[in-house]
Design a protein around this motif. Structure first.
Motif, PDB file in Angstrom:
ATOM      1  N   UNK A  25       9.999  10.020   2.128  1.00 13.13           N
ATOM      2  CA  UNK A  25       8.682  10.079   3.239  1.00 13.13           C
ATOM      3  C   UNK A  25       8.500   9.620   4.395  1.00 13.13           C
ATOM      4  N   UNK A  26       8.798   8.572   3.875  1.00 11.73           N
ATOM      5  CA  UNK A  26       8.223   7.264   6.019  1.00 11.73           C
ATOM      6  C   UNK A  26       9.324   7.804   6.926  1.00 11.73           C
ATOM      7  N   UNK A  59       3.704   7.006  -6.829  1.00 11.11           N
ATOM      8  CA  UNK A  59       4.354   8.244  -7.918  1.00 11.11           C
ATOM      9  C   UNK A  59       5.815   8.035  -7.550  1.00 11.11           C
ATOM     10  N   UNK A  60       6.039   7.636  -6.238  1.00 12.26           N
ATOM     11  CA  UNK A  60       7.801   7.541  -5.128  1.00 12.26           C
ATOM     12  C   UNK A  60       7.968   7.002  -6.205  1.00 12.26           C
ATOM     13  N   UNK A  79       0.562  -1.239  -0.027  1.00 16.29           N
ATOM     14  CA  UNK A  79      -0.330  -0.500   0.201  1.00 16.29           C
ATOM     15  C   UNK A  79       0.828   1.520  -0.301  1.00 16.29           C
ATOM     16  N   UNK A  80       1.658   0.968  -1.252  1.00 12.99           N
ATOM     17  CA  UNK A  80       2.578   2.543  -1.428  1.00 12.99           C
ATOM     18  C   UNK A  80       2.344   3.866  -2.186  1.00 12.99           C
ATOM     19  N   UNK A  81       2.866   4.601  -1.963  1.00 14.71           N
ATOM     20  CA  UNK A  81       2.538   5.998  -2.954  1.00 14.71           C
ATOM     21  C   UNK A  81       3.286   5.008  -4.602  1.00 14.71           C
ATOM     22  N   UNK A 125      12.708   8.420  -2.517  1.00 12.96           N
ATOM     23  CA  UNK A 125      11.526   9.141  -2.062  1.00 12.96           C
ATOM     24  C   UNK A 125      10.494   8.852  -0.296  1.00 12.96           C
ATOM     25  N   UNK A 181      10.452  -0.405   4.043  1.00 15.44           N
ATOM     26  CA  UNK A 181       9.845   0.855   4.478  1.00 15.44           C
ATOM     27  C   UNK A 181       9.264   0.375   6.216  1.00 15.44           C
TER      28      UNK A 181
END
Ligand code: ATP
Ligand code: MG
Lengths: 345, 798
Positions: free
Chosen positions: A150-151, A141-142, A137-139, A146, A198
């Motif tokens: 971010x995390x 577009x990163x 469940x990650x972004x 990144x 992450x």
């Protein structure tokens, strides 16, 4: 002419003042009252349980509040500090649901739980938790860098610490070559790997892994098992669910088997599966005469310490049997009393 | 559109703050109650505990907000917007600009219209392009995150829900502001480059000072409205041409900062001079009863401004509202205070007689209107005189005040239904009459002092042709130099000479031996700025007066023989026609616009129409003073700020709604909110607060329909039923009230653009500040609501 028309001045009434006082009180209350109620450990933590679950139930309902499915039924169990705990069960048995409830993503229908001594709804517990979801469940577009940055920023980490940690983790999960590519280009296994990275960004004390080996290649699976053992060696607590029974058997200290939301088996793996470096012979039930004949034969071969017993299963067998039996005799459940009465059965 | 905004004061702000807090506490109490009920419904009695734990947890979240995490979430939102190609809007914008030039530039148009069209195009385009971006960005982002579960990973980190909400809002805000700033910059360059050269001069922001409008009717009496020439739309009132009819604009707060630097052609066309002065702009409308020749139509109607400082009109004008008091009013306004004293005395006698008549239950001679006129007129007289802060006027002001109070007592009891009304009234008549008599004798005694201390100064400016229908046309902009030179009337002439002589006498420079000083004429000329001929005339006449014994030399000073003040001495000379100028322009003198023509910052401008059978229509915003213009960029920037605030508000609303519903639904809700706020806010207020619109509730209407009755008659039901019906009907009304208070008034955000399009500066405190406050007023509760929604909803189950 307007210079002589009377000017009416609107007086500021005490109502406003009142609201400001109330607001100020709330802020004050947050510091004293809330923290004493919330941040204190509520359940007795004299034992070293990292996770305590008591009579936890979850019923999924639809928009209108009608019951769709009961995913977890009156589940009670503990996870102790420093152990690797395996959550097993067939598809749809409520493993993921249980994990999500522990993380506060789902609200339990009834029952209580504490995780690291805090309520599941308390966000501050997340400082020391790492979670690898069932799917990534990650972004998308990163890119990998990144994502980790971010995390990392969501935790109290300095930039240097973040970078060092990110480098380590990317190295560890073997994504060095793909670290600048957006996640939407990743293969399933690569996405699992960055997901794992992450989850470990904050060097958590408690790691929740939902099917960590799914989608990984054999080397990845091997590395994952090594990693879990390393985490254990570092004193971390790991909770994982998996369908790879061999893997579970290799790494887990204790396991629980869920079936249709009920806890069916809970205990140490060694207890549940005994050591197998002995000869076993399997037949259908033997008569006494046949048994004494066999003893004779063994005596002739100088084997005097032969014992006759029922055969023991390996984990796969245990699992299959539990599922089969549960299917045949529904209703039997591993109860709270059993946990309390026979700790670490 | 009306560019005359009502000022937004601290009191308004306090009032809005109060209703904001009221709404917020209602909303807060309501949602707390709802939350508690839900908890109890779900968990029984234990629900209360769960509720309070949740509440405390929420407060804890609010308190532990961390800027670091918000920054992380903000930059995530930024990346998302950029990677999801929100910046594509620039392409659309560029495309529109490329082709717009073909359709917009039309050199036949008047310059100011072209400017308006170009500015409007840019501002509208920017906001219409931004609209879909912010709507989709704000309504789609969170639900999409929840749908693909990327939010789940975030919330298993220590990120608070309120931080997620704030990160979204700030991130999208930054994206929006950046896009707006870039588009605004490009738009500005485009406007400047696209406009034809002659239109570029119009690219400024006018800063208007609006006044208050009253009228003088053709009989010369003050009135609130002018003549209605038959327009259905009663926006403008008209004044008749070639009559005593005037439009009177009173401006407040005039000082040096109101002045602009203008150019005036020097003496004999010797180049131009940069001088300070007052700039006035009008946009009157003409109404003609005869069409006239074509050239006269094109030339427009002739109008004339008179700048005046006229405390007597202000103080005593209102007496003329009643026919009976008009002679009194006229005497007072003409400074005939002795005559006024007689009139007042007569009135006092009538009042006393009315007292007797009232005792004997006979008809009164004076009408109630006369008494009211007397009272109101005295209130104003006392007020204006007090305002001048002149000790010489103090006693008269007190006397007027007393008449006002006694008159007030009488008027009040006349209008009341008190039991003992008839016993009391005669006594009050007596008291009023007494105070009027006192006032009369005071007016008589102090006639000269009052005349001297209530000066009237009128400066009649040259007439000009009004250019109709052309906002900002050069003909309608008038520049009045700060030092005005004009032909003085008798009173002004008298005051000038009196002041001049007092001043020169003070230093003992009037006399030389037993006669007047030889160079007196030259001194008068230089100090009084009057012409040689007039100065010589004065010296001549004074020499005669000295010879005749009307003046005498006392030591080094010159004094009037009978001990009069100079003002009255010159007044009598003028009355005797001894000081009539031989020059064609009469007594040309100079006065300072600010020092002499404004008082306490008030400036009175009377507008007259000079053409016979023409009417000049005007409304309050039709004449305004123009302060120094601001750069176009200033107003344009403020308009952009307003637009950005609107976009930010949409973002806040969109994010809030999207915390609980899915993208399309959130979009629908936010859009509805926007439409209602943009177009129906006025309508809702109308329904709620305009008595004419306040029909009956639905049920009452239904009952009346069934009974064939109308609202005047009401329902034919028992008292109790009526209560019930009204009670039920109050519910939707209360809901409408709540709705109208909750839905923001989006039209506030658009008003700024209107100002700039029409070449005005955007009044900061009246448009930008309220817009910002509205935004803030929504931001705070919305963030709280959004984070509560996000916290107490189950992210996983859908
Ligand atoms: N969001 C949901 N809404 C409704 N029912 C759900 C939802 N998520 C899970 N369930 C149901 O809850 C039960 C338990 O699901 P869960 O995902 O916990 O199983 P699991 O043990 O993780 O299975 P798997 O081994 O396949 O991952 C299943 O019957 C599933 O259909
Ligand atoms: Mg699962």
């Amino acid at each position: 002419m307007s210079s002589v028309s009377p000017s009416y001045r609107c007086s500021v009434e005490p109502v406003e003042t009142f609201f400001f006082v109330v607001f100020a009180l709330q802020i004050w209350a947050k510091d004293s009252l809330v923290s004493s109620v919330f941040c204190a450990k509520r359940l007795d933590m004299s034992n070293d349980a990292v996770i305590e679950i008591r009579n936890l139930s979850k019923i999924y309902r639809d928009f209108w509040g009608r019951k769709k499915v009961q995913a977890v039924k009156s589940l009670s169990m503990d996870v102790k500090r420093g152990e690797v705990f395996g959550l097993l069960g067939p598809n749809g048995s409520g493993k993921t649901t249980t994990m999500k409830m522990l993380l506060g993503l789902l609200f339990p229908t009834s029952g209580e739980m504490t995780i690291l001594g805090k309520a599941a709804s308390d966000v501050s517990k997340n400082e020391r938790i790492g979670y690898l979801p069932e799917e990534s469940y990650l972004y998308r577009f990163l890119n990998a860098d990144e994502t980790l940055d971010f995390y990392g920023r969501l935790f109290k980490m300095t930039a240097a610490e973040r970078n060092r940690r990110a480098d380590e983790l990317i190295e560890m999960v073997g994504l060095g070559k793909a670290r600048r590519r957006q996640l939407k280009e990743y293969s399933k296994g690569m996405a699992r790997r960055i997901g794992l990275a992450q989850a470990l960004i904050n060097d958590p004390d408690l790691v929740l892994l939902d099917e960590p080996t799914s989608g990984l290649d054999p080397i990845g699976t091997r590395e994952m098992k090594d990693l879990i053992l390393r985490l254990k060696a570092e004193g971390k607590t790991v909770v994982m669910c998996s369908h790879q029974l061999a893997d579970v058997q290799d790494v887990c200290d204790r396991i629980a088997v869920l079936f249709q939301g009920e806890l069916k088996v809970l205990g140490r793996v060694e207890d549940l599966l005994e050591v197998r470096n002995e000869m076993q012979m399997r037949t259908s039930n033997l008569s006494d005469a046949a048994m004494s004949d066999i003893r004779e034969v063994l005596k002739k071969h100088n084997i005097s310490d032969a014992t006759f017993s029922r055969p023991r299963a390996d984990l796969e067998e245990l699992f299959l049997r539990t599922v089969r039996e549960s299917g045949e005799r529904p209703g039997r459940r591993f109860t709270t009393e059993e946990i309390a009465g026979k700790p670490g059965r | 559109m009306d560019f005359d905004v009502t000022p937004f004061t601290l009191q308004d702000m306090a009032a809005s703050l109060k209703s904001w807090l009221l709404i917020l506490s209602i909303l807060g109490a309501f949602s707390l109650l709802l939350g508690m009920l839900l908890c109890v419904a779900r968990n029984g009695a234990a629900g209360i505990g769960i509720f309070f734990k949740g509440l405390l947890g929420f407060l804890n979240d609010v308190g532990s907000v961390s800027p670091r995490r918000i920054r992380a979430l903000t930059s995530l939102t930024l990346k998302e917007a950029i990677r999801r190609k929100a910046l594509l809007v620039f392409a659309v914008f560029a495309l529109l600009l490329m082709f717009a030039g073909w359709f917009l530039t039309n050199s036949n148009e008047r310059a100011e219209l072209q400017v308006g069209i170009h500015i409007a195009f840019i501002l509208q385009t920017i906001s219409w392009i931004m609209m879909p971006v912010v709507f989709f960005l704000s309504c789609w982002s969170l639900p999409e995150d929840i749908r693909i579960r990327s939010l789940h990973t975030v919330v298993t980190k220590p990120a608070r829900r309120i931080e997620i909400v704030l990160g979204r809002i700030i991130g999208m805000g930054i994206v929006t502001l950046t896009i707006l700033a870039v588009m605004g910059g490009i738009g500005y360059l485009w406007i400047v480059r696209q406009l034809p050269t002659e239109a570029k001069k119009q690219l400024t922001c006018r800063v208007p000072v609006f006044g208050h409008l009253q009228f003088i009717n053709p009989e010369g009496q003050p009135s609130l409205k002018g003549i209605n020439v038959g327009d259905v739309w009663d926006f403008r009132s008209h004044i008749a041409g070639n009559s005593r009819s005037r439009g009177v604009f009173v401006f407040d707060g005039i000082d040096d900062s109101t002045l602009v630097t203008g150019t005036e052609t020097g003496e004999g066309g010797s180049g131009t001079l940069q001088i300070a002065g007052l700039r006035m702009e009008c946009r009157f409308e003409a109404f003609r009863t005869v069409k006239g020749s074509e050239s006269s139509v094109r030339k427009g109607v002739t109008a004339q401004y008179t700048l005046s400082n006229n405390p007597r009109e202000e103080a005593f004008g209102l007496f003329s509202q009643s026919e009976t008091l008009r002679p009194l009013a006229d005497a007072l306004r003409d400074a005939q205070f002795r005559t006024a004293a007689n009139r007042m005395e007569e009135l006092a006698t009538k009042v006393a007689a009315d007292g007797e008549a009232a005792k004997n239950k006979q008809n009164l001679e004076l009408m109630p209107a006369d008494y009211m006129g007397l009272q109101l007129g005295s209130v104003y007289a006392a007020g204006v005189m007090r305002d001048r802060k002149d000790v010489a006027l103090e006693s008269a002001a007190t006397a007027f005040q007393k008449v006002a109070e006694r008159g007030g007592d009488l008027v009040n009891i006349m209008a009341s239904n008190a039991e003992d009304k008839h016993e009391k009234i005669p006594g009050l008549h007596e008291a009023l009459s007494q105070s009027m008599k006192q006032l009369a004798s005071l007016l008589d005694q102090e006639a000269d002092t009052l005349h001297e201390h209530l000066p009237k100064l009128e400066v009649v400016l040259p007439s000009f042709h009004v250019s109709e229908y052309h906002e900002g046309a050069a003909e309608n902009v008038k520049f009045v130099p700060r030092t005005v030179r004009f032909s003085a009337d008798a009173e002004t002439q008298c005051r000038l000479l009196a002041r001049l002589f007092e001043m020169i006498n003070e230093t003992g420079q009037l006399v030389e031996g037993a006669g007047l000083k030889s160079d007196l004429a030259a001194q008068l000329e230089s100090e009084g700025k009057i012409s040689v001929a007039n100065a010589n005339l004065v010296v001549e006449v004074l020499t005669e007066q000295l010879a005749s014994g009307a003046l005498k030399v006392d030591g080094s000073k010159l004094v009037v023989a009978d001990g009069q003040r100079w003002f009255h001495f010159f007044d009598s000379l003028i009355q005797k026609d001894l000081l009539i100028s031989a020059e064609s322009e009469g007594w040309m003198i100079e006065r300072d616009l600010i020092k002499d023509l404004t008082h306490d910052g008030y400036l009175r401008v009377e507008v007259a129409c000079l053409n016979d059978q023409m009417y000049l229509g005007m409304a309050r915003p039709d004449l305004f003073l123009r302060k120094p213009d601001r750069d176009f960029l200033v107003g344009y920037g403020k308009a952009l700020v307003s637009t950005s605030l609107m976009m930010l508000l949409i973002i806040v609303l969109g994010v809030t709604v999207s915390c609980i519903v899915k993208g399309p639904v959130a979009l629908f809700f936010t859009f509805t909110f926007f439409i209602v706020g943009q177009f129906f806010h006025e309508f809702m207020r109308e329904l709620l607060y305009n008595p004419a619109q306040q029909g009956m509730g639905a049920i009452a209407s239904a009952v009346m329909t069934a009974q064939h009755r109308n609202p005047q008659v009401g329902m034919d039901v028992s008292e109790a039923t009526q209560r019930v019906v009204q009670g039920i009907d109050a519910v939707p009304r209360a809901m409408l009230w709540g709705f109208s208070e909750i839905v923001p008034d989006f039209s506030v955000f658009n008003s700024a653009a209107g100002f700039v399009e029409n070449g005005f500066d955007v009044p900061f405190f009246e448009t930008v500040v309220p817009a910002f406050l509205i935004f803030l007023g929504f931001l705070i509760p919305c963030v709280l609501i959004a984070s509560a929604l996000l916290k107490f909803r189950e992210l996983e189950s859908k």
